[in-house]
Scaffold this motif. Structure first.
Motif, mmCIF file in Angstrom:
data_model
loop_
_atom_site.group_PDB
_atom_site.id
_atom_site.type_symbol
_atom_site.label_atom_id
_atom_site.label_comp_id
_atom_site.label_asym_id
_atom_site.label_seq_id
_atom_site.Cartn_x
_atom_site.Cartn_y
_atom_site.Cartn_z
ATOM 1 N N SER A 9 12.242 -1.332 26.982
ATOM 2 C CA SER A 9 12.250 -2.692 26.430
ATOM 3 C C SER A 9 11.647 -2.726 25.031
ATOM 4 O O SER A 9 12.118 -3.462 24.153
ATOM 5 C CB SER A 9 11.486 -3.649 27.355
ATOM 6 N N PHE A 10 10.600 -1.925 24.806
ATOM 7 C CA PHE A 10 10.013 -1.861 23.466
ATOM 8 C C PHE A 10 11.035 -1.295 22.470
ATOM 9 O O PHE A 10 11.158 -1.789 21.347
ATOM 10 C CB PHE A 10 8.757 -0.990 23.480
ATOM 11 N N LEU A 11 11.756 -0.249 22.878
ATOM 12 C CA LEU A 11 12.748 0.329 21.982
ATOM 13 C C LEU A 11 13.877 -0.657 21.719
ATOM 14 O O LEU A 11 14.333 -0.810 20.576
ATOM 15 C CB LEU A 11 13.309 1.624 22.574
ATOM 16 N N ALA A 12 14.328 -1.337 22.751
ATOM 17 C CA ALA A 12 15.402 -2.315 22.585
ATOM 18 C C ALA A 12 14.981 -3.456 21.665
ATOM 19 O O ALA A 12 15.755 -3.905 20.811
ATOM 20 C CB ALA A 12 15.824 -2.866 23.944
ATOM 21 N N LEU A 13 13.735 -3.919 21.817
ATOM 22 C CA LEU A 13 13.248 -4.990 20.947
ATOM 23 C C LEU A 13 13.108 -4.498 19.513
ATOM 24 O O LEU A 13 13.388 -5.236 18.558
ATOM 25 C CB LEU A 13 11.910 -5.517 21.467
ATOM 26 N N GLU A 52 3.907 -12.170 21.764
ATOM 27 C CA GLU A 52 2.838 -11.193 21.547
ATOM 28 C C GLU A 52 3.416 -9.836 21.164
ATOM 29 O O GLU A 52 2.879 -9.145 20.286
ATOM 30 C CB GLU A 52 1.991 -11.063 22.819
ATOM 31 N N ARG A 53 4.513 -9.450 21.796
ATOM 32 C CA ARG A 53 5.143 -8.176 21.433
ATOM 33 C C ARG A 53 5.639 -8.207 19.995
ATOM 34 O O ARG A 53 5.481 -7.240 19.251
ATOM 35 C CB ARG A 53 6.301 -7.872 22.383
ATOM 36 N N LEU A 58 5.531 -6.304 14.325
ATOM 37 C CA LEU A 58 5.853 -6.695 12.960
ATOM 38 C C LEU A 58 4.622 -6.601 12.063
ATOM 39 O O LEU A 58 3.516 -6.939 12.482
ATOM 40 C CB LEU A 58 6.383 -8.127 12.923
ATOM 41 N N THR A 59 4.823 -6.151 10.845
ATOM 42 C CA THR A 59 3.731 -6.201 9.868
ATOM 43 C C THR A 59 3.544 -7.641 9.409
ATOM 44 O O THR A 59 4.391 -8.515 9.657
ATOM 45 C CB THR A 59 4.044 -5.313 8.656
ATOM 46 N N LEU A 219 10.049 10.650 20.911
ATOM 47 C CA LEU A 219 9.364 9.447 20.457
ATOM 48 C C LEU A 219 7.944 9.453 21.017
ATOM 49 O O LEU A 219 7.693 9.987 22.100
ATOM 50 C CB LEU A 219 10.094 8.192 20.943
ATOM 51 N N LYS A 220 7.030 8.833 20.265
ATOM 52 C CA LYS A 220 5.646 8.711 20.742
ATOM 53 C C LYS A 220 5.266 7.233 20.799
ATOM 54 O O LYS A 220 5.552 6.469 19.881
ATOM 55 C CB LYS A 220 4.683 9.461 19.821
ATOM 56 N N ARG A 221 4.614 6.884 21.886
ATOM 57 C CA ARG A 221 4.181 5.509 22.089
ATOM 58 C C ARG A 221 2.893 5.248 21.320
ATOM 59 O O ARG A 221 1.917 6.001 21.455
ATOM 60 C CB ARG A 221 3.952 5.273 23.581
ATOM 61 N N ASP A 222 2.871 4.195 20.507
ATOM 62 C CA ASP A 222 1.643 3.863 19.792
ATOM 63 C C ASP A 222 0.789 2.936 20.661
ATOM 64 O O ASP A 222 1.212 2.530 21.749
ATOM 65 C CB ASP A 222 1.952 3.253 18.419
ATOM 66 N N PRO A 223 -0.439 2.594 20.240
ATOM 67 C CA PRO A 223 -1.321 1.778 21.090
ATOM 68 C C PRO A 223 -0.741 0.425 21.483
ATOM 69 O O PRO A 223 -1.144 -0.141 22.513
ATOM 70 C CB PRO A 223 -2.571 1.606 20.207
ATOM 71 N N ASN A 224 0.210 -0.080 20.697
ATOM 72 C CA ASN A 224 0.822 -1.372 21.014
ATOM 73 C C ASN A 224 2.018 -1.233 21.949
ATOM 74 O O ASN A 224 2.608 -2.240 22.361
ATOM 75 C CB ASN A 224 1.264 -2.078 19.734
ATOM 76 N N GLY A 225 2.417 0.001 22.276
ATOM 77 C CA GLY A 225 3.549 0.218 23.159
ATOM 78 C C GLY A 225 4.838 0.576 22.453
ATOM 79 O O GLY A 225 5.796 1.012 23.100
ATOM 80 N N SER A 226 4.894 0.394 21.133
ATOM 81 C CA SER A 226 6.105 0.715 20.378
ATOM 82 C C SER A 226 6.337 2.221 20.340
ATOM 83 O O SER A 226 5.389 3.009 20.382
ATOM 84 C CB SER A 226 5.991 0.176 18.947
#
Length: 249
Positions: A9-13, A52-53, A58-59, A219-226
Motif C-alpha cells: 500500500s505504501f508503494l502504491a500510494l 497521515e501517510r 511528502l516534503t 527496496l528498503k523501508r524507511d521509518p515512515n513505512g515508505s
C-alpha cells in the motif's frame, strides 16, 4: 497483492503521489513522468490514516504543490465498497467511472474488498476482471489492483502464479510485480541482521505483456513505512523470499 506488512500500500500510494506531482517512484524505481490525475480507492483505510501517510510521504514543499488537488483519495474503511456484486457492476462502479474521468491512473486497494464473489471461482473472477477492463476503457486510465498471495508463495514469491485465488486474475492482468520480504539466507549474505532484513523488500517483475523483462530490484523501508530503491551486494544469491505481495497492473 500482498500479505500484511510487506509495504504494497505504501508503494502504491507513492506511485499515485509521484504521478500527480511528477517525481520518480521510490527514489528511482520508476522515472518521473508528466503530472496526471490519479484516483486511489482505499478499501481498508480511513481519511485520517491516509492524511497521515501523505504527510509522512511528502516534503514540506510538495505538500504546497497545487497539483496535489489531482490526487483523489477515496477512503472506504467501514463502508460498502463493492464494485461488483453477484457478478454485476454496482452503482459505486458507475460513480468511480465518473470520478475518474480524465485520470491517468486508478488504484484499487485491495481488490478483495471490491467484489463478493468466490475468489477461487474462475467465472466470478473473470467477471471482476471484465468490470475493471470496462473501468479502464470508459475512463482512459490504467487500473492497478492490489491483491494477496497464496500460502504456497512462501516457497517462491517471485512466481507469476503466487497470487491467491483463481488464475483468472493473473491471466487478466497485463503487468504484474511481486513484493517479498528478504529471507534469512539472503540477509546473511548481505550482512543484514534477522531484525533488519524485514526492512528490505524484493521486487520482481513477473509479467509484462507490453514491457521488456527487468531484473529484481530491492527496496528498503524507511521509518515512515515508505519504500526506497537501494543497491545490495551483487554477490548475494537470489534465494527464496517470504511475506509475498503482488501488484497487478
Amino acid at each position: 497483492m500482498a500479505s500484511g506488512g510487506t509495504g504494497k500500500s505504501f508503494l502504491a500510494l507513492d506511485i499515485a503521489i509521484s504521478q500527480v506531482i511528477g517525481r520518480p517512484v521510490a527514489d528511482g524505481l520508476f522515472p518521473s513522468t508528466n503530472q496526471h490525475k490519479v484516483v486511489y480507492l482505499a478499501g481498508e483505510e480511513s481519511d485520517r490514516l491516509l492524511a497521515e501517510r501523505l504527510r509522512c510521504m511528502l516534503t514540506k514543499r510538495e505538500r504546497e504543490l497545487p497539483t496535489l488537488q489531482n490526487l483523489i483519495l477515496l477512503a472506504m474503511s467501514g463502508n460498502d465498497c463493492l464494485l461488483v456484486s453477484r457478478g454485476q457492476p454496482t452503482s459505486l462502479l458507475n460513480e468511480l467511472e465518473n470520478v475518474a474521468q480524465g485520470a491517468r491512473l486508478i488504484i484499487l486497494d485491495p481488490i478483495r474488498r471490491l467484489h463478493d464473489g468466490d475468489e477461487n471461482d474462475s467465472a466470478a473472477m473473470t467477471q471482476f476482471v471484465i468490470a475493471l477492463e470496462s473501468l479502464a476503457k470508459k475512463t482512459g486510465a490504467a487500473v492497478i489492483g492490489l491483491h494477496h498471495t497464496n500460502r504456497a508463495s512462501v516457497e517462491d514469491a517471485s512466481s507469476q502464479h503466487a497470487s491467491r485465488g483463481s488464475s483468472a486474475l493473473v491471466d487478466g492482468a497485463r503487468w504484474q510485480i511481486n513484493l517479498s520480504t528478504m529471507n534469512e539466507k539472503t540477509a546473511a549474505v548481505c550482512g543484514k541482521s534477522n531484525e533488519d532484513r524485514h526492512n528490505f523488500v524484493a521486487l520482481d517483475f513477473v509479467k509484462g505483456n507490453y514491457f521488456s523483462p527487468r531484473p529484481r530490484s530491492w527496496l528498503k523501508r524507511d521509518p515512515n513505512g515508505s519504500l526506497k530503491l537501494v543497491t545490495l551486494n551483487k554477490s548475494q544469491p537470489k534465494g527464496k523470499t517470504v511475506g509475498g505481495a503482488h501488484l497487478i497492473f
